[in-house]
Design an enzyme around this catalytic site. Structure first.
Site, mmCIF file in Angstrom:
data_model
loop_
_atom_site.group_PDB
_atom_site.id
_atom_site.type_symbol
_atom_site.label_atom_id
_atom_site.label_comp_id
_atom_site.label_asym_id
_atom_site.label_seq_id
_atom_site.Cartn_x
_atom_site.Cartn_y
_atom_site.Cartn_z
ATOM 1 N N LYS A 11 0.686 -1.160 -0.145
ATOM 2 C CA LYS A 11 0.043 -0.081 -0.034
ATOM 3 C C LYS A 11 0.969 1.379 0.061
ATOM 4 C CE LYS A 11 -3.730 -2.208 2.261
ATOM 5 N NZ LYS A 11 -4.945 -2.426 3.241
ATOM 6 N N TYR A 51 -12.555 -1.756 -3.267
ATOM 7 C CA TYR A 51 -13.227 -1.884 -2.036
ATOM 8 C C TYR A 51 -14.795 -1.736 -1.707
ATOM 9 C CZ TYR A 51 -8.189 -1.778 -0.272
ATOM 10 O OH TYR A 51 -7.079 -2.149 0.139
ATOM 11 N N PHE A 59 -15.030 3.700 7.522
ATOM 12 C CA PHE A 59 -13.922 4.039 7.095
ATOM 13 C C PHE A 59 -13.547 3.849 5.437
ATOM 14 C CE2 PHE A 59 -13.782 -0.497 8.098
ATOM 15 C CZ PHE A 59 -13.512 -1.183 6.808
ATOM 16 N N ARG A 87 -2.198 -14.745 4.441
ATOM 17 C CA ARG A 87 -2.953 -14.011 5.612
ATOM 18 C C ARG A 87 -2.187 -14.043 6.818
ATOM 19 N NH1 ARG A 87 -7.571 -11.559 4.138
ATOM 20 N NH2 ARG A 87 -8.567 -11.648 6.157
ATOM 21 N N THR A 93 -5.124 -7.613 10.469
ATOM 22 C CA THR A 93 -5.553 -6.277 9.999
ATOM 23 C C THR A 93 -5.060 -4.984 10.829
ATOM 24 O OG1 THR A 93 -7.626 -7.186 9.236
ATOM 25 C CG2 THR A 93 -7.341 -4.620 8.840
ATOM 26 N N ARG A 104 2.747 -7.033 8.744
ATOM 27 C CA ARG A 104 2.371 -5.718 9.279
ATOM 28 C C ARG A 104 2.815 -5.338 10.539
ATOM 29 N NH1 ARG A 104 -3.836 -7.628 7.393
ATOM 30 N NH2 ARG A 104 -4.032 -6.397 5.510
ATOM 31 N N ASN A 114 -2.033 -0.016 6.731
ATOM 32 C CA ASN A 114 -1.516 -1.495 7.429
ATOM 33 C C ASN A 114 -0.574 -2.038 6.287
ATOM 34 O OD1 ASN A 114 -3.422 -2.289 5.488
ATOM 35 N ND2 ASN A 114 -4.618 -3.433 7.058
ATOM 36 N N HIS A 117 -2.022 -5.542 1.368
ATOM 37 C CA HIS A 117 -3.547 -6.281 1.334
ATOM 38 C C HIS A 117 -3.120 -7.613 0.977
ATOM 39 C CE1 HIS A 117 -7.516 -6.900 -0.278
ATOM 40 N NE2 HIS A 117 -6.940 -7.723 -1.187
ATOM 41 N N GLU A 128 -9.536 -10.336 -7.695
ATOM 42 C CA GLU A 128 -8.617 -9.282 -7.515
ATOM 43 C C GLU A 128 -7.308 -9.325 -8.598
ATOM 44 O OE1 GLU A 128 -9.612 -8.850 -2.932
ATOM 45 O OE2 GLU A 128 -7.750 -9.302 -3.489
HETATM 46 P P1 CMP Z 1 -7.266 -4.864 3.852
HETATM 47 O O1 CMP Z 1 -7.663 -6.024 4.677
HETATM 48 O O2 CMP Z 1 -6.514 -4.669 2.817
HETATM 49 O O3 CMP Z 1 -8.855 -4.441 3.033
HETATM 50 C C1 CMP Z 1 -9.811 -3.396 3.808
HETATM 51 C C2 CMP Z 1 -8.974 -2.285 4.391
HETATM 52 O O4 CMP Z 1 -9.818 -1.425 4.983
HETATM 53 C C3 CMP Z 1 -7.973 -3.013 5.531
HETATM 54 O O5 CMP Z 1 -6.930 -3.580 4.789
HETATM 55 C C4 CMP Z 1 -7.682 -1.611 6.192
HETATM 56 O O6 CMP Z 1 -6.857 -0.854 5.344
HETATM 57 C C5 CMP Z 1 -9.155 -0.938 6.195
HETATM 58 N N1 CMP Z 1 -9.600 -0.880 7.401
HETATM 59 C C6 CMP Z 1 -10.237 -2.237 7.894
HETATM 60 N N2 CMP Z 1 -10.863 -1.561 9.258
HETATM 61 C C7 CMP Z 1 -10.482 -0.444 9.072
HETATM 62 C C8 CMP Z 1 -10.908 0.409 10.229
HETATM 63 N N3 CMP Z 1 -11.692 0.016 11.526
HETATM 64 N N4 CMP Z 1 -10.464 1.596 10.330
HETATM 65 C C9 CMP Z 1 -9.714 2.154 8.862
HETATM 66 N N5 CMP Z 1 -9.499 1.332 8.034
HETATM 67 C C10 CMP Z 1 -9.904 0.129 8.131
#
Ligand code: CMP
Length: 142
Positions: A11, A51, A59, A87, A93, A104, A114, A117, A128
């Site tokens: 990212k 997304y 968010f 994962r 996450t 991460r 984070n 992905h 994807e």
């Molecule tokens: P990813 O799992 O790549 O895909 C969904 C993304 O949403 C996740 O990574 C984070 O970057 C973002 N995300 C998930 N939960 C939150 C949250 N509570 N607040 C902000 N961003 C979030």
């Protein structure tokens, strides 16, 4: 489960901080083969589409702004049990909850920024992968 794929994006936060090389090394060291790779920047409509499952989340707008804020690295990765193993390699996450040694934990700064992905299912991995790459850009023989 032989030769499954997953889709990763390094990212904008991690690309900007210069972590691309280290993250790709961690991925290779964990036994993943890179079968497609590019440095690119998502448009707003790309990010909204990628997304779209999160459209109703509070968010969502912030996530889209972040994901278009700079270049990303997209890659298709191949390995036995790719989705689940990737994962595990990237960790939770929210980096605060990620295990020591995960990507991460090492490179992410927040639940939004984070670092990487990873697809959440084989079905989404295929969707994807084709979101980012044409068939001819995925070197399935690797
Ligand atoms: P990813 O799992 O790549 O895909 C969904 C993304 O949403 C996740 O990574 C984070 O970057 C973002 N995300 C998930 N939960 C939150 C949250 N509570 N607040 C902000 N961003 C979030």
């Amino acid at each position: 489960m032989a030769n499954t794929i997953t889709l990763t994006m390094i990212k904008p936060d991690a690309v900007e901080k210069g972590f691309t090389g280290n993250i790709l090394k961690d991925i290779a060291d964990a036994g993943f083969t890179i079968t497609a790779l590019k440095l690119t920047q998502l448009t707003r409509s790309d990010a909204e589409r990628f997304y779209s499952v999160h459209r109703e989340r509070p968010f969502f707008n912030s996530l889209v702004e972040f994901m278009i804020s700079g270049p990303i690295v997209a890659a298709v990765l191949k390995k036995d049990n790719a989705v689940e193993d990737f994962r595990k390699l990237i960790g939770a996450t929210n980096p605060e909850n990620a295990e020591e040694g995960t990507i991460r934990k090492k490179y992410a700064e927040s639940v939004e920024k984070n670092a990487v992905h990873g697809s959440d299912s084989d079905e989404n991995a295929a969707i994807e992968a084709h979101f980012h790459f044409a068939d001819k850009e995925i070197y399935s023989f690797l």
